[in-house]
Design a protein around this motif. Structure first.
Motif: not given
Length: 896
Positions: A789-807
């Motif tokens: 569960f902690k891994t899922a949350a950490v991986r999702y945080t990295a995804l959000q950073r990518e979306w913000k940068l690209v979009l």
């Protein structure tokens, strides 16, 4: 299919070509003067130890075919020239080639030779030879069918050369598995899923039955050989009469008189064949232990399956598409790696410098050294776009050169100096040899220091090898004799945990001994290992009474023996209770390789035979593979022995250690083939929840092949909540090639990777790992199998950073995406902090709503960069898999 339609339209416009092709198909040999045909055989036929007993039947069918041929004795082949100068080589039922012969065959085919093969070609050869033969044939023999089946045309890709009478009848054969994008299925079996019976490429044909034996009629054998031979001899890519540089004669043979006209006139309109005989059969060699334990490794280092740089051999449409797709995927992996590096928490401060990379224009000549990443990617896109045009213009060598140069330049663009790894399983097999060489806890500490610096968080520690435990056991009869004066397992657990690494005890299950290990410890080559030596009744046997199957090096236990099972359970219980290991990995959790219809069958231990006879009223040694119902029961019985033992291990050990992680190292063969050959049905173990990690040994020498091996299991819906961790073999890979496979894993919906093995982790690779995945704060990075569960949350945080940068420049959609993404983030954080059934339900619900709108928010990005959007979707799928796994593994509180 579009390319095939274009091809068909082109053919329709040239009706004369069709007429000519069909005329050649039926009359190619009859239009040659008989004397010329007699003097110039068009076919070389290979005789080997395996087909010697079938040679009378093979000879009779060659006579019926009317083909002028000579014979090559496989034992005399040392170089490419020894394969002969005929344009076509026929290998009927040849199952063993040496590395030197396989490499010589590759060289011979590169000079214009074409290959027709039948049956399980190369199946008894070393893994490296089998891999090379798969590349040369574009396919391989998968497994034997249980009974006779009808051959029928392939509807998907109907080939003109198979459009004739006599090719489609009943045969007892096996499934042929296409292994390359250029492979075409010429005929299929009339059974479930219509598996391939005949597979072709431009320079090869593989027939899925033992040609020249009684599994097929003489008429069918003759028809297929004539059709395949005519196809290759009339191919535009094969216009030369002979193979350059090859020996002009079958020097090991002596000519006989031609058969009488009456013997062939009824079979075909071909002229009477000139038959050339082989020497007298040699006695079968005695099976001994390998002279070098590194033979397979040496072959895999020698044989490169990459694109040949200067070859001007034709490239067909399918291969052109594959080359273009691989470049486009590599471009995507490079961009994905840079994006991950840019948003990693440890590199936020460097973001500006990343954005400000040089954009200096370099030479546009393909292969030129390009300093800017953006310029290199732009140039690569141009090369990928222009590849089909180069190939259409028949500039094959230039197309290959540009492809290779572009691939090499793209590899240089990976950001190897910055951290880019997500929270993931980064596992390595720590092999017995490395442990023995360490010599002490101090030496082993240096190994673990290297692993920790490389960011490895999970170690599969070889604990039981060939029945020798690496620790002082009270259960096993003998400790590994190479270990003296220390306990490596105790030291390993201590050293791993001090560095924040999990240690899983890696054990051989049903492989009882190892001839190679006997050489190392100066034991008799046929020594079965300490356990079988003490308990010979626990041994397993093949149908000839051998404990070690022909061509293999390991004796196996009988999984049906209850005393053996209790011994293994007691041994594993000792490991997990005496030592604070984090997990147990089961290796050799299977029977040895078999091929029932080649007479290679295994599993006739005393206990297995007695139990099966009690259940079914017949000793399995008396059952033939042709007795389909009984044979199916015998296969199911053996498979069940393995299945039930895995369930027993899971249940008994988890009663002792509830948090123990169980994993299995398995073969990534197709399910039915695997059950036939190995009795290894790991989908069942996954669905039952017996295991936590499946580690398929998806070893490949290039990234595209690795993806083809791993993709079926990544996409499988049969694994329940079990996590998939693809295996990567380092030995045969260049350093950057290994990193490329790792980057592919990170772009796919899986939770990590496993590296084989620690002894191949060189200094260059360690430096790259240290930079790209080394731990910044060891205590804060979750390990997926332990904290899903902690891994899922950490991986999702990295995804959000990518979306913000690209979009960030698409404000019309970024606002909605950010709002909903934050809802998901909050739900995942809450679940990680307080794992409960209600929090898990909330996290899943928000994920479902978010995914339903994700494509809408990224619509424009999906047009501009479809690879990256697919990567994001894969990572969302990985998070969902972590939630499913966590639901089973984590103790959920009743309320949030």
């Amino acid at each position: 299919m579009k390319n095939q339609n274009k091809y068909n339209k082109k053919i329709k416009k040239t009706g004369f070509f069709i007429f000519t092709f069909k005329f050649l198909l039926l009359n190619f040999f009859s239009i040659l003067p008989a004397t010329a045909a007699a003097e110039e055989p068009v076919l070389s036929v290979v005789q080997s130890q395996e087909n010697t007993q079938q040679w009378t039947g093979i000879t009779k069918r060659l006579q019926a075919t009317g083909v002028n041929y000579c014979v090559v004795d496989l034992a005399d082949v040392r170089s490419a020239a020894d394969w002969g100068d005929r344009r076509v080589l026929f290998m009927p039922n040849v199952e063993t080639l040496t590395p030197a012969q396989a490499i010589a065959l590759e060289e011979w085919m590169s000079k214009g030779g074409t290959l027709i093969a039948s049956g399980p070609v190369g199946s008894l050869s070393t893994p490296g030879v089998r891999q090379l033969l798969r590349a040369l044939l574009g396919s391989y023999w998968g497994f034997s069918l249980n009974d006779t089946q009808q051959i029928k045309p392939s509807k998907d890709k109907m080939q003109e050369w198979t459009n004739q009478n006599g090719l489609f009848d009943k045969v007892h054969g096996g499934v042929v598995i296409p292994n390359d994008v250029t492979s075409q299925t010429a005929a299929v079996w009339n059974s479930k899923d219509n598996p391939a019976a005949v597979v072709t490429t431009e320079r090869s044909t593989l027939l899925g039955w033992r040609w020249g034996t009684d599994v097929a009629s003489t008429a069918l054998d003759s028809a297929w050989l004539k059709a395949a031979l005519t196809r290759h001899l009339t191919s535009r890519a094969n216009r030369k009469n002979k193979v350059e540089g090859a020996s002009p004669n079958c020097s090991t043979s002596s000519a006989l008189s031609p058969s009488s006209p009456s013997s062939t006139s009824s079979a075909s309109s071909f002229p009477a064949p000139t038959i050339v005989t082989a020497p007298k059969p040699r006695p079968l060699p005695r099976v001994t232990s390998p002279t070098s334990p590194e033979a397979i490794d040496q072959l895999e280092q020698t044989v490169r399956l990459d694109v040949a740089p200067n070859s001007n051999a034709p490239i067909d449409a399918n291969e052109a598409i594959a080359l273009q797709q691989e470049l486009e995927n590599l471009i995507g992996r490079v961009e994905s790696a840079h994006l991950a590096a840019s948003v990693d928490a440890a590199n936020v401060a460097n973001l500006q410098s990343v954005k400000g990379e040089s954009t200096q224009v370099a030479s546009t000549r393909p292969g030129a050294v390009i300093s800017s990443k953006d310029q290199a990617l732009a140039q690569a896109r141009i090369v990928a776009k222009n590849l089909p045009q180069l190939i259409a213009q028949k500039n094959y060598a230039l197309a290959r050169q540009q492809w290779l140069a572009t691939k090499a330049n793209l590899w240089k663009q990976f950001p190897l100096d910055r951290r880019l790894a997500q929270a993931e399983i980064r596992a390595v097999w720590l092999d017995r040899g490395t442990i023995v060489r360490a010599g002490s806890e101090k030496g082993l500490a240096q190994v673990f220091d290297r692993l920790a610096e490389s960011g490895i968080n999970t170690v599969f520690f070889e604990t039981v090898n060939a029945s020798y435990p690496i620790y002082p056991s009270k259960v096993a009869p003998q400790k590994n004799p190479l270990i003296r004066g220390w306990d490596p397992l105790a030291a390993g657990v201590k050293l791993a945990h001090e560095r924040g690494i999990e240690l899983h005890a890696w054990v051989w299950v049903f492989a009882a001994g190892n001839q190679r290990h006997n050489e190392i410890i100066n034991a008799n080559p046929n020594y079965p290992g300490p356990v079988l030596a003490a308990h010979p009744d626990w041994a397993n046997y093949d149908n000839l009474g051998n404990t070690i199957p022909v061509g293999q090096t390991k004796p196996f236990f009988d999984p049906a023996n209850p005393e053996l099972r209790q011994y293994l359970l007691k041994l594993y219980e000792e490991i997990v209770t005496r030592y604070d290991v984090d997990g147990l990995q089961l290796d050799y959790i299977r029977y040895p390789f078999q091929d029932p219809f080649a007479g290679r069958i295994y599993g006739y231990g005393k206990a297995a035979r007695a139990q099966f006879q009690q259940l079914n009223g017949i000793d399995p040694i008396n059952i033939s593979p042709n007795q389909s119902d009984l044979w199916q029961k015998w296969t199911e019985f053996r498979t069940q022995q393995v299945d039930s033992f895995v369930a027993q291990v899971s249940q008994q050990l988890r009663q002792k250690r509830a948090n123990l992680i169980l994993s299995v190292a398995v073969f990534p063969l197709p399910e039915l083939e695997r059950i036939q050959k190995l009795q290894q049905h790991w989908e069942v173990w996954a669905r039952r929840g017996d295991i936590d990690l499946i580690v398929p040994m998806t070893y490949a020498q290039d990234t595209s092949r690795f993806q083809r091996l791993a993709q079926p299991w990544i996409a499988s819906n049969q694994l329940g909540s079990t996590l998939l961790v693809p295996g990567i073999r380092l030995l045969s890979l260049p350093t950057i090639g290994a990193f490329d496979q790792l980057q592919l894993v990170r772009d796919l919906p899986v939770t990590g990777y496993a590296l084989f093995a620690a002894e191949n982790l060189n200094n260059e690779l360690q430096q790259i790992f240290s930079s790209t995945q080394g731990k910044v704060e060891p205590a804060t990075e979750p390990i997926p199998q332990r904290q899903p569960f902690k891994t899922a949350a950490v991986r999702y945080t990295a995804l959000q950073r990518e979306w913000k940068l690209v979009l960030q420049n698409d404000q019309s959609r970024i606002s909605d995406l950010n709002n909903q993404a934050q809802v998901v983030q909050s739900a995942l954080n809450q679940l990680a902090t307080s794992p409960s059934a209600s929090n898990l339900l909330a996290a899943r619900a928000t994920m479902t709503r978010f995914k339903s709108q994700f494509r809408v928010w990224t619509r424009q990005q999906a047009i501009d960069n479809p690879y990256q959007v697919k990567v994001w979707e894969n990572r969302l799928a990985t998070i969902e898999r972590l939630l499913r796994y966590g639901e089973r593994r984590v103790q959920l509180h009743p309320e949030g």
